[in-house]
Design a protein around this motif. Structure first.
Motif, PDB file in Angstrom:
ATOM      1  N   ASP A  67      -5.623   3.852   1.988  1.00  0.00           N
ATOM      2  CA  ASP A  67      -5.172   2.785   1.097  1.00  0.00           C
ATOM      3  C   ASP A  67      -4.888   1.517   1.893  1.00  0.00           C
ATOM      4  O   ASP A  67      -5.203   0.403   1.447  1.00  0.00           O
ATOM      5  CB  ASP A  67      -3.931   3.236   0.325  1.00  0.00           C
ATOM      6  CG  ASP A  67      -3.553   2.283  -0.801  1.00  0.00           C
ATOM      7  OD1 ASP A  67      -4.475   1.678  -1.389  1.00  0.00           O
ATOM      8  OD2 ASP A  67      -2.360   2.139  -1.092  1.00  0.00           O
ATOM      9  N   ASN A 101      -0.605   6.441   3.891  1.00  0.00           N
ATOM     10  CA  ASN A 101      -1.968   6.559   3.378  1.00  0.00           C
ATOM     11  C   ASN A 101      -2.852   5.550   4.108  1.00  0.00           C
ATOM     12  O   ASN A 101      -3.019   4.414   3.650  1.00  0.00           O
ATOM     13  CB  ASN A 101      -1.998   6.310   1.872  1.00  0.00           C
ATOM     14  CG  ASN A 101      -3.350   6.606   1.251  1.00  0.00           C
ATOM     15  OD1 ASN A 101      -4.378   6.577   1.933  1.00  0.00           O
ATOM     16  ND2 ASN A 101      -3.357   6.883  -0.044  1.00  0.00           N
ATOM     17  N   PHE A 130       0.831  -1.199   0.000  1.00  0.00           N
ATOM     18  CA  PHE A 130       0.000   0.000   0.000  1.00  0.00           C
ATOM     19  C   PHE A 130       0.871   1.258   0.000  1.00  0.00           C
ATOM     20  O   PHE A 130       2.071   1.201   0.288  1.00  0.00           O
ATOM     21  CB  PHE A 130      -0.949   0.010   1.208  1.00  0.00           C
ATOM     22  CG  PHE A 130      -0.273   0.268   2.528  1.00  0.00           C
ATOM     23  CD1 PHE A 130      -0.220   1.544   3.068  1.00  0.00           C
ATOM     24  CD2 PHE A 130       0.323  -0.773   3.233  1.00  0.00           C
ATOM     25  CE1 PHE A 130       0.404   1.793   4.280  1.00  0.00           C
ATOM     26  CE2 PHE A 130       0.964  -0.535   4.453  1.00  0.00           C
ATOM     27  CZ  PHE A 130       0.999   0.751   4.965  1.00  0.00           C
TER      28      PHE A 130
END
Length: 389
Positions: free
Chosen positions: A334, A331, A327
């Motif tokens: 995500d 984030n 990922f």
């Protein structure tokens, strides 16, 4: 082939540790000795670390805590001592090493983390016509590129291709560098039966510090909670920044997640193996460029699904959606999306996990690592003999 006399240099050595670097070097020293080589470890005695050395602990006779570091680790990071103190320590280390080299007469040196030891100690070993294999597991080898040894008997071994390329970009003499992934102790961590996958059972097992990104994981878990995704999570690891850990715990409590997220603190290897039996996902949310995670391979061997950020060398261990998930660093959305995708496709989840475990067993075992490392040490020792004939 004759067995070698191997000098191992490391700034820290278990049970005095900051992270996985010194544990890996200790494993290599032990395994080289088990292969019949004579091994002498020179390191420091740094008792004030949070995982401090206790006098009651008995060291192998091959470990000598006779070197002194010219700095320490604090909540503000690595802190060198003032220059005059550094100079006096360097002189003391020079004399100590000189005595050890004259007494032990090694064929080759395996160097690990040289932070607060510097390149001077490596130059002294090379000047004594002893080749050095420097296993680099950090983004820098412990000294600036202009101080790097330029001897043909000095070779970098890097923990990932990312580290190798990074050294070259910074101007270090890494043309002959060879990547040897650290590998995992297959026998110790292998689980024939995959952990239960009735829900997301997530584990974080690393230093609980900002640069490692546990806060990114906790934010992702908060998003999963709000989305109604079932999970439990364990945050395992020590820390040099207790205020950071406290802030994470306070956030978990403020959001009512204390029943789902447990802080386990620093765990021993046996405790970690037990933890892996009750968890099915291992997350590495590093926001910094992680050179390569040994813990990642151990969890892979144990049959946990690996979810890692896209920074540094750790992503080299897996292929996204094939043997694990990658990922975007920093984030949490995500990360949450990747985690929540697993229970939606249980057959794909199981297949991905099995492929990851198979790759770890066949390509990333500690035996593979030791075969390659031993080969480099023999090669350097033979090269040195030819030069001196």
């Amino acid at each position: 082939m004759d067995k070698l006399k191997i000098l191992v240099i490391s700034n820290l050595y278990p049970p005095q540790v900051v992270g996985g670097y010194e544990r890996a070097i200790a494993d290599y020293a032990r395994l080289l000795q088990e292969r019949g080589h004579t091994v002498l470890v020179l390191t420091s005695n740094t008792e004030d670390l949070p995982t401090g050395y206790q006098k009651a602990d008995s060291d192998p006779s091959t470990v000598r805590r006779c070197l002194s570091l010219w700095g320490t680790w604090t909540e503000r990071g690595a802190q060198p001592f003032y220059p005059a103190h550094v100079a006096s320590i360097a002189v003391r280390n020079y004399k100590t090493l000189e005595q050890e080299l004259n007494s032990f007469k090694p064929d080759v040196c395996l160097a690990g983390n040289t932070d607060f030891l510097g390149s001077e100690i490596l130059e002294q070993i090379l000047a004594a016509e002893i080749p050095v294999a420097h296993y680099v597991m950090n983004s820098q080898p412990g000294y600036s590129h202009d101080l790097a040894p330029r001897s043909p008997l000095y070779r970098y071994i890097t923990v990932s291709n990312w580290i190798r390329d990074n050294l070259q970009q910074q101007g270090y003499p890494a043309e002959t560098a060879q990547t040897i992934y650290p590998g995992a102790d297959v026998e110790e961590f292998y689980q024939a039966e995959l952990p239960q996958r009735d829900r997301l059972r997530i584990v974080y097992a690393s230093l609980v510090m900002h640069y490692k990104g546990p806060d990114v994981l906790i934010e992702a878990l908060y998003l999963l909670h709000n989305a109604g995704v079932e999970f439990t999570a364990t945050i395992a690891g020590g820390s040099l920044t207790p205020s950071f850990v406290q802030a994470l715990q306070e956030f978990v409590e403020s959001e009512g997640l204390q029943e789902k997220i447990h802080f386990a603190g620093l765990l021993s290897r046996p405790e970690l193996k037990q933890l892996y039996k009750t968890h099915n996902i291992w997350v590495l949310p590093s926001r910094f460029e992680e050179p390569f995670s040994i813990g990642l391979i151990e969890a892979m061997v144990a049959g946990l699904t690996i979810v890692t950020s896209d920074r540094g060398g750790s992503p080299e261990a897996i292929q996204h959606s094939e043997t694990g998930l990658i990922f975007e660093s920093e984030n949490p959305l995500d990360l949450a999306d990747n985690l929540s995708s697993l229970p939606v496709n249980p057959a794909e989840w199981e297949a991905m996990t099995r492929k990851g475990q198979e790759r770890a067993l066949s390509e990333l075992s500690r035996t593979c690592t030791m075969d390659r490392l031993e080969s480099v040490l023999y090669e350097l020792a033979l090269q040195n003999k030819k030069i001196n004939q």
